[in-house]
Design an enzyme around this catalytic site. Structure first.
Site, PDB file in Angstrom:
ATOM      1  N   ASN A  23       0.847  -1.189   0.000  1.00 59.34           N
ATOM      2  CA  ASN A  23       0.000   0.000   0.000  1.00 59.34           C
ATOM      3  C   ASN A  23       0.885   1.244   0.000  1.00 59.34           C
ATOM      4  O   ASN A  23       1.810   1.344   0.815  1.00 59.34           O
ATOM      5  CB  ASN A  23      -0.918   0.003   1.226  1.00 59.34           C
ATOM      6  CG  ASN A  23      -1.797   1.231   1.291  1.00 59.34           C
ATOM      7  OD1 ASN A  23      -1.372   2.291   1.752  1.00 59.34           O
ATOM      8  ND2 ASN A  23      -3.026   1.101   0.833  1.00 59.34           N
ATOM      9  N   SER A  46      -4.687   0.039  -3.234  1.00 59.42           N
ATOM     10  CA  SER A  46      -5.178   1.372  -2.889  1.00 59.42           C
ATOM     11  C   SER A  46      -6.460   1.207  -2.093  1.00 59.42           C
ATOM     12  O   SER A  46      -7.359   0.458  -2.509  1.00 59.42           O
ATOM     13  CB  SER A  46      -5.449   2.197  -4.150  1.00 59.42           C
ATOM     14  OG  SER A  46      -5.883   3.501  -3.803  1.00 59.42           O
ATOM     15  N   GLU A  47      -6.541   1.883  -0.950  1.00 58.95           N
ATOM     16  CA  GLU A  47      -7.639   1.574  -0.023  1.00 58.95           C
ATOM     17  C   GLU A  47      -9.010   1.990  -0.527  1.00 58.95           C
ATOM     18  O   GLU A  47     -10.029   1.615   0.051  1.00 58.95           O
ATOM     19  CB  GLU A  47      -7.378   2.171   1.370  1.00 58.95           C
ATOM     20  CG  GLU A  47      -7.231   3.656   1.440  1.00 58.95           C
ATOM     21  CD  GLU A  47      -5.770   4.086   1.422  1.00 58.95           C
ATOM     22  OE1 GLU A  47      -5.467   5.102   2.053  1.00 58.95           O
ATOM     23  OE2 GLU A  47      -4.959   3.418   0.770  1.00 58.95           O
ATOM     24  N   ASN A  48      -9.090   2.780  -1.609  1.00 55.71           N
ATOM     25  CA  ASN A  48     -10.409   3.074  -2.177  1.00 55.71           C
ATOM     26  C   ASN A  48     -10.958   1.910  -2.991  1.00 55.71           C
ATOM     27  O   ASN A  48     -12.102   1.938  -3.425  1.00 55.71           O
ATOM     28  CB  ASN A  48     -10.381   4.348  -3.016  1.00 55.71           C
ATOM     29  CG  ASN A  48      -9.391   4.260  -4.164  1.00 55.71           C
ATOM     30  OD1 ASN A  48      -8.275   3.781  -3.994  1.00 55.71           O
ATOM     31  ND2 ASN A  48      -9.775   4.726  -5.329  1.00 55.71           N
ATOM     32  N   SER A  88     -12.042  -3.480   0.511  1.00 54.49           N
ATOM     33  CA  SER A  88     -10.656  -3.038   0.615  1.00 54.49           C
ATOM     34  C   SER A  88     -10.206  -2.956   2.068  1.00 54.49           C
ATOM     35  O   SER A  88      -9.110  -3.417   2.425  1.00 54.49           O
ATOM     36  CB  SER A  88     -10.503  -1.671  -0.056  1.00 54.49           C
ATOM     37  OG  SER A  88      -9.156  -1.259  -0.062  1.00 54.49           O
TER      38      SER A  88
END
Length: 217
Positions: A23, A46-48, A88
């Protein structure tokens, strides 16, 4: 001579190994894309809600619906997947992400991280950094050693509101790479042109330095 940011990023890339899910936090860490060998098999998360991010190919048109968590346009590698943010963050909470890279306002010798709020200044909120800092196995901080006023960012104790306590594994600045240990901050690498005395003077925390084992970068 490389710039400060180039030095930080080149050293940070050495922490990534094949097979990892990685990340990259907003800001400087996202530029690590440029330092990953093209044949290195990693999946950038990617945390989205994207797994398998990569830079947009030269000459390719950006997809306005494909962005990272900071809003920058990204491409995807073969085999990439896209999903909602709930899934996520389930990946993060179940510790499926191996390593995350973040910026910082302050880090201290216990590995406490402050990277989301400076009192009196606007902040959009703590965001996903809190979850990543608590749940990812290794957190590597990438930041300048001192702020624009020359004040150390590496401290005995953080003064700003914490993102998470005792979460940082490694700190990489333009001056040094420092591992967080139970005994304090152990310097593993120091910038080529910098002396140990100059490093200590620029740091707001005690440092553990064994010059016989010290690397240069």
């Amino acid at each position: 001579m490389p710039s400060d940011q180039q030095r930080i990023l080149a050293r940070a890339a050495r922490e990534i190994t094949a097979g990892q899910i990685v990340n990259l936090g907003i800001g400087l860490p996202t530029r690590l894309f440029h330092y990953l060998p093209p044949d290195l098999e990693v999946l950038v998360h990617s945390e989205n809600g994207v797994l398998g991010c990569q830079l947009i190919d030269d000459g390719a048109e950006a997809d306005p619906e494909m962005i990272d968590s900071g809003g920058a346009y990204i491409g995807t590698r073969p085999g990439a997947s896209v999903f909602d943010s709930a899934l996520s963050f389930a990946m993060i909470r179940r510790r499926r992400v191996d390593i995350t890279f973040m910026g910082a306002f302050e880090v201290d010798r216990q590995g406490n991280l402050a990277n989301w709020k400076i009192p009196g200044k606007f902040s959009p909120g703590i965001g996903g950094a809190m979850e990543l800092a608590q749940k990812v196995e290794r957190l590597v901080v990438l930041c300048s050693h001192n702020d624009k006023h020359g004040t150390p960012k590496i401290l005995e104790h953080c003064r700003l509101p914490l993102t998470a306590p005792r979460c940082v594994s490694l700190i990489i600045t333009e001056k040094a790479a420092m591992r967080v240990t139970h005994s304090g901050l152990e310097v593993v690498d120091i910038a080529e042109e910098l002396s140990v005395d100059a490093l200590r003077a620029a740091t707001g925390a005690e440092l553990i330095i064994d010059e016989s084992r010290l690397g240069r970068f």
